[in-house]
Design an enzyme around this catalytic site. Structure first.
Site, PDB file in Angstrom:
ATOM      1  CG  HIS A  62      -1.704   1.122   1.428  1.00 45.66           C
ATOM      2  ND1 HIS A  62      -3.138   1.258   1.295  1.00 45.66           N
ATOM      3  CD2 HIS A  62      -1.238   2.550   1.881  1.00 45.66           C
ATOM      4  CE1 HIS A  62      -3.872   2.448   1.407  1.00 45.66           C
ATOM      5  NE2 HIS A  62      -2.612   3.096   1.964  1.00 45.66           N
ATOM      6  CD  GLU A  63       1.896   3.523   3.691  1.00 45.73           C
ATOM      7  OE1 GLU A  63       2.079   4.635   3.076  1.00 45.73           O
ATOM      8  OE2 GLU A  63       1.141   3.165   4.382  1.00 45.73           O
TER       9      GLU A  63
ATOM     10  CE1 TYR B  10      -3.758   9.922   0.637  1.00 45.65           C
ATOM     11  CE2 TYR B  10      -3.510  11.423   2.535  1.00 45.65           C
ATOM     12  CZ  TYR B  10      -3.700  10.069   1.931  1.00 45.65           C
ATOM     13  OH  TYR B  10      -3.752   8.914   2.963  1.00 45.65           O
TER      14      TYR B  10
ATOM     15  CG  HIS C 184       0.337   6.030  -1.023  1.00 44.63           C
ATOM     16  ND1 HIS C 184      -0.893   6.564  -1.398  1.00 44.63           N
ATOM     17  CD2 HIS C 184      -0.082   5.587   0.366  1.00 44.63           C
ATOM     18  CE1 HIS C 184      -2.034   6.345  -0.336  1.00 44.63           C
ATOM     19  NE2 HIS C 184      -1.466   5.717   0.884  1.00 44.63           N
TER      20      HIS C 184
ATOM     21  CD  GLU D  85      -5.030   5.804   1.764  1.00 48.73           C
ATOM     22  OE1 GLU D  85      -5.379   4.682   2.116  1.00 48.73           O
ATOM     23  OE2 GLU D  85      -4.183   6.364   1.639  1.00 48.73           O
TER      24      GLU D  85
ATOM     25  CG  HIS E 185      -7.183   6.451   5.477  1.00 48.10           C
ATOM     26  ND1 HIS E 185      -6.873   8.087   5.691  1.00 48.10           N
ATOM     27  CD2 HIS E 185      -6.111   5.892   4.916  1.00 48.10           C
ATOM     28  CE1 HIS E 185      -5.446   7.778   5.205  1.00 48.10           C
ATOM     29  NE2 HIS E 185      -5.027   6.483   4.858  1.00 48.10           N
TER      30      HIS E 185
ATOM     31  CG  ASP F  45      -8.692  10.138   6.709  1.00 46.78           C
ATOM     32  OD1 ASP F  45      -7.429  10.305   6.738  1.00 46.78           O
ATOM     33  OD2 ASP F  45      -9.359   9.145   6.667  1.00 46.78           O
TER      34      ASP F  45
HETATM   35 ZN   LIG Z   1      -2.645   5.185   2.081  1.00 49.65          ZN
END
Ligand SMILES: [Zn+2]
Lengths: 383, 104
Positions: free
Chosen positions: A172-173, A187, A176, A196, A274, A269
């Protein structure tokens, strides 16, 4: 001459390349014949050239990783503790970051011919043991960063384990980073939730790739293993059933929607990036299960091409629905089962694909499916 | 200055879970209260910019800290990578208090 070599439909060369480089002897020979024939027939000199390169190239400037240790401080990147090719160390978090970024590199490289985050062999830097009691992981624009969870609390109060414990979190990271170099999705709000979702999609695909699971076999949980035994939950998010990953007296309930009618408007957020990612996550899940087989092969490819070539900074959910639909048409044919699956995926998440119109299956429709079935690598058709 | 109250909120992060705590200084242990006062003094908290935030980075936490003293109140918003090194200990202390008191 091979009896199937007369197949003259267009099959994406990258898929054949994978079969040609990784398949069994007979699959290889059939795939190679087909590549030659279909490339010749469509005048695709480029496909032949790329195929040769992919088959014979030894990775130059390929996978290159460094894992750093922040030693519970906040300065990045910290001290290098394991470099590419070095043996495993005694620190499990270091090895998880090393192995996890490696298999993520492999999925992007082997399946989508992408050489690292920037497509140009960028070194994969990860830092573990960031700060104390840091129950999180993030991408800082240049590298991946992982905390150890609630290690600073008494065991009975801990809710989170170390964030390298889940392979899909690592993927996941890293994704990005890919998004930063490609679609550059802002974002915030819907573009942020798409950002995301792309990370969850490829996060889950990397885990499925490692476990060699089909869409039907996969758990589609993001962050399985992150929550301690003190928490009532299976992970952080569920792509299969958004909103059901946890329901706990202390953590509360997973707030993710699966459908546009439940879209959460919030300023928190970054506009609920998310939370609302549950909607495109669910669209991907439905598409992948509809297609069956390994999700990275078709659904993943459609999403990857969309991320790489179609989405832009301000793209919203509707744009993504329309674009994945058109990419499915380009890759597999207008009206193909792949394109229909994409349409169905978004529809079940509350988005009706626009702009594509209704199309009749062309000669290309189902062509890839037919070939894959001949090769014995296609999913069993669902009844 | 005499700190009376600190409000701390953390949002975002990989899990997207909000945590928050509202601390009356009188309820903290002497040790906690004096360390937090020292850190706020060191930072000259009342003079910090309200936004100590660069662009939003994927999965980073956003922190909102409000300090009330007997003669001023000040709120600062910051994030993991944009928070100054001097603020890290304060963030950890407040974050730990919020995690210990998690209630929903
Ligand atoms: Zn993320």
């Amino acid at each position: 001459m091979h009896k199937y070599s007369h197949i003259n439909c267009f099959v994406p060369p990258h898929i054949l390349k994978n079969i040609a480089t990784k398949g069994t002897e007979s699959q290889r020979s059939l795939a190679i014949d087909t590549i030659k024939v279909s490339a010749r027939m469509s005048g695709q000199r480029q496909a032949l050239a790329e195929f040769a390169a992919a088959t014979f190239r030894v990775a130059v400037g390929g996978k290159d990783r460094i894992v750093y240790d922040a030693r519970n401080g906040s300065s990045l990147p910290g001290t290098a503790v394991r470099r590419e090719g070095e043996a495993a160390v005694s620190d499990v978090a270091v090895n998880e970051a090393y192995d996890g970024s490696g298999i993520t590199y492999d999925l992007f490289n082997d399946m989508y011919q992408r050489n690292s985050i920037d497509g140009n062999g960028m070194r994969l830097d990860s830092t573990v043991h960031y700060r104390q009691g840091y129950d999180n992981a993030f991408w800082d624009g240049e590298q991946m960063v992982y905390g150890d969870g609630d290690e600073d609390l008494p065991a009975s109060e801990r809710l989170f384990n170390r964030f390298t414990a889940a392979l899909d979190v690592i993927a996941h990271e890293l994704t990005h980073g890919v998004t930063q170099f490609e679609a550059k999705l802002m974002y915030s709000q819907q573009p942020g939730a798409l950002n995301e979702s792309m990370s969850d999609v490829f996060g889950s695909l990397v885990k499925q790739y490692k476990l060699q699971q089909t869409a039907a076999e996969a758990d589609w949980i993001i962050g399985q293993g992150l929550l301690t035994e003190n928490v009532n939950g299976v992970g952080i998010r569920s792509m299969k059933a958004p909103g059901t990953a946890y329901d706990d007296p202390v953590l509360g309930k997973d707030p993710q929607p699966a459908h546009m009618k439940d879209y959460v408007n919030t300023i928190s957020d970054n506009g609920g990036v998310h939370i609302n990612s549950g909607i495109p996550n669910y669209a991907f899940y439905v598409t992948a299960v509809e297609l069956g087989g390994y999700a990275w092969e078709k659904a993943g490819r459609i999403w990857y091409i969309t991320l790489k070539d179609k989405l832009t900074t301000n793209s919203n959910f509707q744009d993504c629905a329309n674009l994945t639909y058109s990419v499915a048409g380009e890759l597999f044919g207008a009206g193909s089962i792949e394109q229909q699956a994409v349409q169905k995926g978004w529809l079940e998440a509350g988005l009706t694909v626009e702009g594509g119109g209704t199309t009749t299956p062309s000669d290309n429709g189902g062509c890839l499916e037919a070939l894959l079935r001949l090769l014995g690598v296609a999913p069993v058709k669902r009844s | 200055m005499d700190v009376e109250r600190i409000k701390f909120e953390r949002t975002g992060g990989f899990a997207g879970m909000r945590i928050a705590t509202d601390l009356k200084f009188a309820d903290l242990s002497d040790e906690q209260a004096s360390r937090i006062s020292e850190l706020l003094d060191d930072l000259d908290f009342g003079e910090l910019p309200e936004e100590l935030l660069e662009e939003s980075m994927p999965d980073q936490f956003t922190y909102v800290i409000t300090v009330e003293t007997d003669d001023w109140e000040h709120t600062v918003t910051t994030g993991d990578a944009s928070a100054p090194e001097k603020m890290q200990e304060l963030l950890h202390l407040l974050d730990r208090l919020a995690r210990t008191k998690r209630k929903h």
